[in-house]
Design a protein around this motif. Structure first.
Motif, short mmCIF file in Angstrom:
data_model
loop_
_atom_site.label_atom_id
_atom_site.label_comp_id
_atom_site.label_asym_id
_atom_site.label_seq_id
_atom_site.Cartn_x
_atom_site.Cartn_y
_atom_site.Cartn_z
N ARG A 58 -44.38 55.50 -46.62
CA ARG A 58 -44.45 54.34 -45.71
C ARG A 58 -43.22 53.45 -45.88
O ARG A 58 -42.69 53.30 -46.98
CB ARG A 58 -45.71 53.51 -45.99
CG ARG A 58 -47.01 54.31 -45.90
CD ARG A 58 -48.20 53.38 -46.03
NE ARG A 58 -49.45 54.13 -46.19
CZ ARG A 58 -50.64 53.58 -46.22
NH1 ARG A 58 -50.77 52.28 -46.09
NH2 ARG A 58 -51.72 54.33 -46.38
N PHE A 59 -42.82 52.85 -44.78
CA PHE A 59 -41.74 51.88 -44.83
C PHE A 59 -42.29 50.49 -45.09
O PHE A 59 -41.68 49.68 -45.78
CB PHE A 59 -40.96 51.89 -43.51
CG PHE A 59 -39.79 50.93 -43.50
CD1 PHE A 59 -38.65 51.21 -44.23
CD2 PHE A 59 -39.85 49.75 -42.78
CE1 PHE A 59 -37.57 50.32 -44.24
CE2 PHE A 59 -38.78 48.87 -42.77
CZ PHE A 59 -37.64 49.16 -43.50
N LYS A 60 -43.48 50.21 -44.57
CA LYS A 60 -44.16 48.95 -44.83
C LYS A 60 -45.66 49.17 -44.64
O LYS A 60 -46.09 50.15 -44.03
CB LYS A 60 -43.66 47.83 -43.92
CG LYS A 60 -43.99 48.02 -42.45
CD LYS A 60 -43.40 46.90 -41.61
CE LYS A 60 -44.08 45.56 -41.80
NZ LYS A 60 -45.43 45.49 -41.18
N ASP A 61 -46.42 48.23 -45.16
CA ASP A 61 -47.88 48.30 -45.02
C ASP A 61 -48.43 46.88 -44.98
O ASP A 61 -48.02 46.03 -45.78
CB ASP A 61 -48.48 49.07 -46.20
CG ASP A 61 -50.01 49.13 -46.12
OD1 ASP A 61 -50.53 50.03 -45.44
OD2 ASP A 61 -50.67 48.27 -46.74
N THR A 62 -49.31 46.63 -44.04
CA THR A 62 -49.97 45.32 -43.96
C THR A 62 -51.48 45.54 -44.04
O THR A 62 -52.04 46.36 -43.32
CB THR A 62 -49.63 44.59 -42.65
OG1 THR A 62 -48.20 44.35 -42.60
CG2 THR A 62 -50.35 43.26 -42.57
N SER A 63 -52.10 44.80 -44.95
CA SER A 63 -53.54 44.96 -45.15
C SER A 63 -54.13 43.63 -45.60
O SER A 63 -53.40 42.64 -45.82
CB SER A 63 -53.81 46.04 -46.20
OG SER A 63 -53.23 45.68 -47.44
N LYS A 64 -55.44 43.62 -45.74
CA LYS A 64 -56.15 42.44 -46.21
C LYS A 64 -56.69 42.69 -47.61
O LYS A 64 -57.29 43.73 -47.88
CB LYS A 64 -57.31 42.10 -45.27
CG LYS A 64 -56.90 41.44 -43.95
CD LYS A 64 -56.68 39.96 -44.14
CE LYS A 64 -56.52 39.23 -42.80
NZ LYS A 64 -56.35 37.77 -42.98
N VAL A 65 -56.48 41.75 -48.50
CA VAL A 65 -57.14 41.74 -49.81
C VAL A 65 -58.04 40.51 -49.80
O VAL A 65 -57.58 39.39 -50.00
CB VAL A 65 -56.12 41.67 -50.96
CG1 VAL A 65 -56.84 41.58 -52.30
CG2 VAL A 65 -55.19 42.87 -50.93
N GLY A 66 -59.31 40.74 -49.51
CA GLY A 66 -60.19 39.60 -49.23
C GLY A 66 -59.74 38.95 -47.94
O GLY A 66 -59.63 39.62 -46.90
N GLU A 67 -59.43 37.68 -47.99
CA GLU A 67 -58.91 36.97 -46.82
C GLU A 67 -57.40 36.80 -46.86
O GLU A 67 -56.82 36.15 -45.99
CB GLU A 67 -59.59 35.58 -46.73
CG GLU A 67 -61.09 35.63 -46.48
CD GLU A 67 -61.42 36.32 -45.16
OE1 GLU A 67 -60.74 36.05 -44.15
OE2 GLU A 67 -62.35 37.15 -45.15
N ILE A 68 -56.75 37.39 -47.85
CA ILE A 68 -55.30 37.27 -48.01
C ILE A 68 -54.61 38.40 -47.26
O ILE A 68 -54.95 39.58 -47.44
CB ILE A 68 -54.91 37.31 -49.50
CG1 ILE A 68 -55.62 36.19 -50.26
CG2 ILE A 68 -53.40 37.21 -49.66
CD1 ILE A 68 -55.53 36.36 -51.77
N THR A 69 -53.64 38.05 -46.43
CA THR A 69 -52.84 39.07 -45.73
C THR A 69 -51.69 39.49 -46.64
O THR A 69 -50.90 38.65 -47.07
CB THR A 69 -52.29 38.52 -44.41
OG1 THR A 69 -53.37 38.11 -43.57
CG2 THR A 69 -51.47 39.58 -43.69
N VAL A 70 -51.61 40.79 -46.91
CA VAL A 70 -50.58 41.29 -47.82
C VAL A 70 -49.63 42.21 -47.06
O VAL A 70 -50.04 43.23 -46.50
CB VAL A 70 -51.20 42.06 -49.00
CG1 VAL A 70 -50.11 42.52 -49.96
CG2 VAL A 70 -52.22 41.18 -49.73
N HIS A 71 -48.35 41.82 -47.03
CA HIS A 71 -47.30 42.64 -46.42
C HIS A 71 -46.55 43.34 -47.55
O HIS A 71 -45.93 42.69 -48.39
CB HIS A 71 -46.32 41.77 -45.63
CG HIS A 71 -46.95 40.95 -44.55
ND1 HIS A 71 -47.36 41.50 -43.35
CD2 HIS A 71 -47.25 39.63 -44.50
CE1 HIS A 71 -47.88 40.54 -42.60
NE2 HIS A 71 -47.83 39.40 -43.27
N ARG A 72 -46.60 44.66 -47.57
CA ARG A 72 -45.92 45.44 -48.61
C ARG A 72 -44.68 46.09 -47.97
O ARG A 72 -44.80 46.83 -47.00
CB ARG A 72 -46.86 46.49 -49.19
CG ARG A 72 -48.16 45.89 -49.73
CD ARG A 72 -49.06 46.95 -50.36
NE ARG A 72 -50.39 46.44 -50.61
CZ ARG A 72 -50.78 45.79 -51.70
NH1 ARG A 72 -49.88 45.55 -52.65
NH2 ARG A 72 -52.02 45.36 -51.85
#
Length: 387
Positions: A58-72
């Protein structure tokens, strides 16, 4: 109306370790306090130096950890000891950050983790705005720590890192430091800078202290990074095993050396258990008598977060690292102190640990001290008044 807040860090779960836990607790605490929190972090790769299997390709990944938005974001992952390769890895994440800054709206409040200095520099340089509040969270003093660890030598590169360090401090509106030594160093460079002592207090429900009768041999446990700074391989070779067992949890650059030493010395009571999750670790730690917190060399500004975590678990500690951590252990009566770097003194201190000192009563006293003095919610509440 909830305020948007961005945290920029090089470490975040599912990565393990103090840095990852510290930022997660901060993000989670702020989100629960009413902030819309998002996190910018690399694709997970620490401490193995390889992108975790779930994120490969992956070049990037966006997901939720609980209510936190995490951009990897993409990073050239490596844990190489080669300085040039490490520099390439840090620069790759910095380029990913610049790309993200160009294409996304950045909140007016941003918390930046330092070190790494180059990542913090990129953030401070590209996010400077009169209307934006940049908060620098300093957990270790680089390049000073690198010099004390032997990873850096004075010269042009060291001077360059000092210049970057000073730039980062000057461009931040507020600086968080995990120790009084860090804040004193910041003030020596920027006397009028707003600072806040933000210790690495954990945020988990304290377990009930179980009645476990200690018995010989004394069971000493280390859990964490097996890196150069911790010096666990040296510890394995220097301990007096006449009346102790030594149990090790974790992973890192010294792991192969440690496993080889155990194989070559099968009669020594050293047990390597590998890496486990933080939740699993909390369960197993309380089955041991004493947790050791070592540093190969005293590092100015460093206060291991294990102190606060183990105290909340009710674990008696043996501290072997000097500096401010030593003061915290002594003043709060959390365990024992051995002179930093003096393995003869360390063995002498261990030989004098009595069973009464690791009793249920002693463990309950340590835990109560943690609940009264190392309170995450109280600290977070004070911090929020500044942002």
């Amino acid at each position: 109306m909830n305020r948007d807040l961005l945290i920029i860090t090089s470490y975040f779960p599912p990565e393990i370790g103090a840095a990852s836990n510290r930022i997660f607790h901060l993000a989670n605490g702020l989100e629960k306090s009413g902030f819309n929190v998002s996190v910018l972090t690399p694709l997970p790769n620490y401490p193995t130096g390889q992108i975790f299997d779930d994120y490969k390709g992956r070049f990037k990944d966006t997901s939720k950890v609980g209510e936190i938005t995490v951009h990897r974001l993409w990073i050239y992952a490596s844990n190489s000891k080669n300085k040039l390769i490490r520099l390439v890895a840090m620069l790759s994440y910095s380029f990913s950050l610049i790309w993200f800054f160009m294409w996304h709206k950045i909140p007016k409040t941003v918390i930046v983790q330092s070190p790494p200095l180059l990542v913090a520099f990129t953030s401070m340089c590209f996010l400077r705005r009169k209307t934006r509040k940049l908060i620098l969270n300093v957990s270790d003093l680089w390049p000073i720590a690198g010099l004390e660890l032997g990873a850096l030598k004075k010269g042009f590169s060291y001077k360059l890192l000092e210049t970057i360090e000073r730039f980062n401090y000057k461009k931040a509106q507020l600086i968080l430091g995990q120790s009084e030594e860090i804040l004193a160093h910041v003030k020596s460079i920027c006397p009028n800078k707003a600072t806040f002592l933000y210790r690495n207090y954990p945020d988990f429900s304290p377990p009930k202290i179980e009645a476990v009768k200690p018995s010989a041999p004394l069971k000493i446990v280390y859990a964490g990074l097996l890196g150069i700074a911790q010096g666990i391989f040296k510890l394995c070779t220097a301990l007096d095993y006449s009346n102790i067992e030594f149990h090790i949890y974790g992973s890192g650059s010294e792991q192969e050396q440690i496993e080889r030493f155990i194989t070559e010395h099968p009669k020594l009571p050293i047990f390597f258990h590998g890496r486990v999750t933080r939740h699993e670790l909390h369960k197993v730690l309380t089955g041991y008598d004493v947790a050791i917190i070592p540093l190969l060399n005293r590092i100015y500004g460093s206060v291991p977060s294990k102190i606060f975590e183990y105290a909340r678990l009710g674990m008696p500690m043996l501290y072997f690292g000097g500096g401010e951590g030593e003061y915290i252990i002594e003043t709060n009566r959390l365990g024992w102190i051995a002179k930093a770097g003096d393995y003869t003194d360390l063995n002498s201190v261990i030989s004098k640990i009595a069973l009464v000192d690791i009793s249920e009563v002693k463990k309950a006293q340590i835990q109560q001290t943690a609940l009264e003095n190392f309170d995450f919610e109280r600290q977070l509440k004070a911090f929020k008044t500044l942002i």
